[in-house]
Write an enzyme that holds these catalytic residues in place. Sequence first.
Site, short mmCIF file in Angstrom:
data_model
loop_
_atom_site.label_atom_id
_atom_site.label_comp_id
_atom_site.label_asym_id
_atom_site.label_seq_id
_atom_site.Cartn_x
_atom_site.Cartn_y
_atom_site.Cartn_z
N GLY A 239 33.83 1.17 -88.18
CA GLY A 239 33.90 2.62 -87.97
C GLY A 239 32.69 3.30 -87.39
O GLY A 239 32.74 4.50 -87.10
N GLU A 275 33.18 -4.92 -90.32
CA GLU A 275 34.28 -5.06 -89.35
C GLU A 275 34.12 -4.08 -88.19
O GLU A 275 34.98 -3.22 -87.97
CB GLU A 275 35.62 -4.79 -90.04
CG GLU A 275 35.92 -5.68 -91.23
CD GLU A 275 37.13 -5.20 -92.04
OE1 GLU A 275 37.57 -4.04 -91.86
OE2 GLU A 275 37.63 -5.98 -92.86
N PRO A 276 33.04 -4.16 -87.44
CA PRO A 276 32.89 -3.22 -86.32
C PRO A 276 33.82 -3.58 -85.16
O PRO A 276 34.00 -4.77 -84.86
CB PRO A 276 31.42 -3.39 -85.91
CG PRO A 276 31.08 -4.79 -86.30
CD PRO A 276 31.92 -5.12 -87.51
N ARG A 278 34.83 -0.69 -82.35
CA ARG A 278 34.46 0.21 -81.26
C ARG A 278 33.01 0.02 -80.81
O ARG A 278 32.74 0.01 -79.61
CB ARG A 278 34.66 1.65 -81.75
CG ARG A 278 34.52 2.71 -80.67
CD ARG A 278 34.56 4.11 -81.29
NE ARG A 278 35.68 4.31 -82.18
CZ ARG A 278 36.87 4.80 -81.82
NH1 ARG A 278 37.07 5.16 -80.58
NH2 ARG A 278 37.82 4.95 -82.71
N ARG A 314 43.55 7.48 -74.91
CA ARG A 314 42.69 8.19 -75.87
C ARG A 314 42.58 9.69 -75.61
O ARG A 314 42.67 10.47 -76.56
CB ARG A 314 41.30 7.55 -75.94
CG ARG A 314 41.33 6.09 -76.43
CD ARG A 314 39.96 5.54 -76.74
NE ARG A 314 39.34 6.22 -77.84
CZ ARG A 314 38.47 7.21 -77.74
NH1 ARG A 314 38.01 7.57 -76.56
NH2 ARG A 314 38.01 7.81 -78.81
N TYR A 318 43.93 11.43 -78.83
CA TYR A 318 42.89 11.88 -79.77
C TYR A 318 42.04 13.01 -79.19
O TYR A 318 40.95 13.27 -79.70
CB TYR A 318 41.93 10.73 -80.12
CG TYR A 318 42.56 9.43 -80.52
CD1 TYR A 318 43.24 9.30 -81.73
CD2 TYR A 318 42.44 8.31 -79.70
CE1 TYR A 318 43.79 8.08 -82.10
CE2 TYR A 318 42.99 7.09 -80.08
CZ TYR A 318 43.66 6.98 -81.27
OH TYR A 318 44.19 5.77 -81.64
N CYS A 346 54.47 11.73 -65.45
CA CYS A 346 55.21 13.00 -65.49
C CYS A 346 55.11 13.68 -66.85
O CYS A 346 56.12 13.89 -67.53
CB CYS A 346 56.66 12.74 -65.13
SG CYS A 346 56.79 11.75 -63.65
C1 LIG Z 1 40.17 -0.03 -87.10
C2 LIG Z 1 39.55 -0.78 -88.20
C3 LIG Z 1 38.25 -1.26 -88.06
C4 LIG Z 1 37.39 -1.02 -86.85
O1 LIG Z 1 37.05 0.32 -86.65
P1 LIG Z 1 36.03 0.68 -85.47
O2 LIG Z 1 35.96 2.15 -85.53
O3 LIG Z 1 36.61 0.18 -84.21
O4 LIG Z 1 34.73 0.03 -85.80
C5 LIG Z 1 37.74 -2.04 -89.09
N1 LIG Z 1 38.46 -2.30 -90.21
C6 LIG Z 1 39.70 -1.83 -90.38
C7 LIG Z 1 40.43 -2.15 -91.61
C8 LIG Z 1 40.29 -1.05 -89.38
O5 LIG Z 1 41.53 -0.58 -89.56
#
Ligand SMILES: *Cc1c(COP(=O)(O)O)cnc(C)c1O
Length: 422
Positions: A239, A275-276, A278, A314, A318, A346
């Site tokens: 995140g 868990e990166p 983005r 996106r 968003y 369209c």
């Molecule tokens: C989407 C997600 C991520 C990655 O989020 P980023 O904003 O891309 O770093 C990590 N863990 C879980 C469970 C997610 O759903």
Amino acid sequence: MDHFLYRDGVLRAEDVPLPEIASAVGTPVYVYSAATLTRHFRVFEEALAGLDHLICYAMKANSNLAVLRLLGRLGAGMDVVSGGEYLRARAAGVPGERIVFSGVGKTRDEMRLALGQGIRQFNVESEPELFALDAVAREMGLRAPIAIRVNPDVDAKTHAKIATGKSENKFGIPIARARAVYAEAAALAGIAVVGIDVHIGSQLVDLAPYEAAFAKVAALTAELRADGHDIRRLDLGGGLGIPYRRDNQAPPLPFDYGAVIRRTLGHLGCEIEIEPGRLIAGNAGVLLSRVIWRKRGEGRDFLILDAAMNDLVRPAMYDAWHDIVPVSEPEAGAELAPIDIVGPVCETGDTFATARPMPFVGEGDLVAFRSAGAYGAVMASEYNTRALVPEVLVSGDHYAVVRARPSFDEILSRDTIPDWIG
Ligand SMILES: *Cc1c(COP(=O)(O)O)cnc(C)c1O
């Protein structure tokens, strides 16, 4: 920092001029930089140096096999959210013991697939999932390693569609119920509790919500250990945000994020997983597109590109901002004029930018959307029967097409017309 810079008047991916790729592959096309992917992965490695850790790349951000292979070779694990992603990770050569399985709606088939072929842990998000996983594992004569995803009720202060850590979101088990659910899990013969999981949202631009969530995880770790659970792994999700606007955004650095992890959780002796997605892939890619028409409107002009919302959703989905830059470097001090930048689909939603100050860009010119390496190609569709956008990976002075643009024959061949229509 990324590796998309102007040199000799033209924007390059590392050492490859983008017009060269546009001529060879056509537009629109995603272009990724291997050096940038590598750099971003290493920045996280450095941020967690000295802690026992595994970086599980959230491959939903960009799951091209070449990207996965590159990160896997650097030692990355993978965070998968579907059976399809699991198969991709394996096809890229990532072993099961480096794959964590997240997601709020895993099916029994997906559980069977991952259990059968090897998995580091399931991040379990509900009691029904816990009981189903237990049953599937017992049928297979296995024990499924799990962390339970807790919902810490923390406001990630991000876009509503990608905030996941508030109690009203569908994700995880309310942290107040965690002890009860861990007690249930401990009694199941098909389940082996190994840790705790949390993920509060995406595109976070402030560390305070992490600090709040991790402090709750630290307290929960102590409680669960006192209850007799073997909590040896903490999965902290992903995140961390990226600067989509270079002029006015400076999200926190991975190093400072690492410091928050150390401060809140470092004393617990747990293995840390993050868990990166983005931050690794986002600024490692651009979407390259050509201007089809420059059109005069009432009180405004439009740049109509050959890229559309189906290629990069996106902005429509968003309200996201992407820097959009001419591939030919503008003269220093070139005048900027506001213009609407749109695609050919369209729908009025097919708008990338409104009244965006731009140097002059004319018909046939190339533009690049920056920060398009994450949640770009993976969210693309063939809406309007536009071919799925291809992908190119650059390394130094060479590049490879890592996903080809399908032909229209290929696209049409996926449909069938039943005889009874005539
Ligand atoms: C989407 C997600 C991520 C990655 O989020 P980023 O904003 O891309 O770093 C990590 N863990 C879980 C469970 C997610 O759903």
